[in-house]
Design an enzyme around this catalytic site. Structure first.
Site, mmCIF file in Angstrom:
data_model
loop_
_atom_site.group_PDB
_atom_site.id
_atom_site.type_symbol
_atom_site.label_atom_id
_atom_site.label_comp_id
_atom_site.label_asym_id
_atom_site.label_seq_id
_atom_site.Cartn_x
_atom_site.Cartn_y
_atom_site.Cartn_z
ATOM 1 N N GLY A 20 0.826 -1.204 0.000
ATOM 2 C CA GLY A 20 0.000 0.000 0.000
ATOM 3 C C GLY A 20 0.853 1.243 0.000
ATOM 4 O O GLY A 20 2.058 1.189 -0.247
ATOM 5 N N ASN A 21 0.239 2.394 0.256
ATOM 6 C CA ASN A 21 0.991 3.648 0.327
ATOM 7 C C ASN A 21 0.343 4.561 1.363
ATOM 8 O O ASN A 21 -0.684 4.225 1.940
ATOM 9 C CB ASN A 21 1.076 4.311 -1.052
ATOM 10 C CG ASN A 21 -0.296 4.637 -1.597
ATOM 11 O OD1 ASN A 21 -0.975 5.510 -1.075
ATOM 12 N ND2 ASN A 21 -0.722 3.920 -2.631
ATOM 13 N N ARG A 22 0.961 5.701 1.580
ATOM 14 C CA ARG A 22 0.549 6.562 2.697
ATOM 15 C C ARG A 22 -0.606 7.503 2.371
ATOM 16 O O ARG A 22 -0.979 8.327 3.199
ATOM 17 C CB ARG A 22 1.730 7.433 3.144
ATOM 18 C CG ARG A 22 2.877 6.688 3.751
ATOM 19 C CD ARG A 22 3.949 7.697 4.151
ATOM 20 N NE ARG A 22 5.198 7.050 4.448
ATOM 21 C CZ ARG A 22 5.514 6.527 5.637
ATOM 22 N NH1 ARG A 22 4.640 6.577 6.620
ATOM 23 N NH2 ARG A 22 6.675 5.958 5.829
#
Ligand code: CTP
Length: 397
Positions: free
Chosen positions: A201-203
């Site tokens: 995932g990412n932020r």
């Protein structure tokens, strides 16, 4: 224009006298509604003299005229400055124990709230939750300025300058320049499963995409948000379609884009996904670690640009950190030319910068990589800036 100026009990109430002057000098008719406690800081006489209207603080002060309903109905713009933590809490929970909060429940016009308080109170999860609630309802909550507070302390919590509050407030009474338009906005960050419990995932939090959705709705657009793993309250008056992976996002955006005048790819889309996600949880075996083969996902933005209808405006985002090959702007310009979107919104990101509900700094580039606008501020303000540029590119119906 008829403006209702609410004043809560903060030391910064004196700055609202200047704000009131800015409004009246610009020709607006201002009714001031202070909370009772705020009169400890600036008295009724000041507000009456500067506004030219009588000032009441309680719904029982002038019962025959049903002031709270009258004030709410008549107002074309509401500004609350300063808004204390208590005022935010009362407004967020829909209480109406004085004239100001009662009027806030009856208004039908844009509302701008300018909080001012000590940093600890501003950053407290209770206050932040109240701010999030108010924003989700379409209320525009300004970020407090950073600087010297009442005591020797400094930090976020200062009331912004009256000029900045006035500018932000008047911008809210925006022309309905997106009325009759359909705008599709992707928000958040995609997740690519590794196995049933893990993902890549990412932020990205979705704050910028949701701010765009709120702003577009305020400006009259029909808004569809494709939300990838966003844990924020749904923006008011907006259709939200939830997705998890890049493939799901691509499908949802493509489907919605068929009728869209504008497509904004604000989501952080995973560039890679595990080739073959495991059907069962990957177990630890001895000291070893598994190798996860990755494969590239489809570039949704590139697909939208390639298939866009004449007149459809496509906007991309580029969150950049800069590296040895170039700084944020250089990477942004190269990406603008590569992607070919009508607009590319470039912003610097990193740990603690650009993600979440924090002010953003952006440069808007055209497809040739030329700078067409720059701006900084709360994500709501950046959203307005982006939409100004979108509107400028829409062909009049
Ligand atoms: N984007 C997309 N599909 C992808 C990756 C990105 O639609 N598979 C969109 C994003 O929503 C954003 C823009 O492309 O609007 C730029 O995303 P970014 O990740 O910065 O660009 P990349 O092309 O992935 O380039 P980089 O090598 O810098 O990651």
């Amino acid at each position: 224009m008829r403006i209702l100026l609410g004043v809560a009990a903060g030391i910064a109430a004196y700055k609202s006298a200047l704000l009131l002057r800015l409004f009246t000098e610009a020709g607006h008719d201002v009714r001031v509604v202070p909370t009772r406690a705020s009169l400890e800081f600036v008295g009724r006489a000041t507000w009456e003299a500067l506004s030219g209207h009588p000032v009441t603080v309680d719904v029982f002060d002038d019962v025959p005229s049903v002031e709270h309903v009258k004030l709410g109905r008549e107002a074309e713009l509401v500004v609350v400055a300063p808004a204390t933590a208590d005022l935010l809490a009362r407004a967020a929970s829909g209480r109406c124990d004085d004239l100001l909060t009662a009027a806030l429940l009856t208004v039908r016009c844009p509302v701008l709230v300018a909080p001012a308080m000590h940093t600890e109170m501003w950053l407290h999860p209770a206050t932040q939750a109240n701010v999030a609630t108010l924003r989700a309802r379409g209320i525009h909550v300004l970020e407090p300025a950073v600087g010297r507070l009442t005591g020797p302390d400094t930090g976020p919590g200062r009331l912004p300058d009256p000029e900045d509050i006035a500018r932000a407030a008047l911008a809210l009474v925006a022309p309905q320049d997106l009325a009759g338009r359909h705008i599709v906005i992707s928000a958040g960050g995609t997740r690519e499963p590794i196995d049933p419990v893990r993902f890549l995932g990412n932020r990205s939090s979705g704050h910028q995409g949701y701010a765009l959705a709120r702003a577009a709705a305020r400006r009259g657009a029909q808004v569809t948000v494709v939300a990838a793993n966003v844990a924020l309250p749904d923006p008011h008056g907006v259709e939200v379609r939830r997705v998890e992976t890049t493939a799901e996002l691509a499908e949802a955006v493509r489907a919605a884009a068929v009728t869209a005048d504008v497509v904004v790819m604000a989501a952080a889309v995973a560039d890679f996904r595990p080739d073959e996600p495991a059907a069962t949880k990957i177990k630890k075996v001895g000291d070893g670690a598994p190798t996860i083969r990755l494969t590239q996902t489809e570039d949704v933005l590139a697909g939208l640009v390639a298939t866009r209808r004449p007149g459809q405006v496509v906007v991309g985002f580029a969150a950049e950190t800069g590296d040895a090959d170039g700084d944020v702007q250089a990477h942004g310009a190269a990406k603008a030319r590569r992607k070919g979107a009508d607009l590319l919104v470039v912003n610097p990101v990193g740990v603690g910068v650009g993600f979440g509900d924090v002010p953003n700094e952006v440069t808007l580039l055209d497809a040739a990589g030329h700078v067409v606008a720059t701006g900084a501020g709360a994500k709501d303000e950046v959203a307005e800036l982006v939409l100004d540029q979108v509107v400028a590119r829409l062909v009049r119906p």
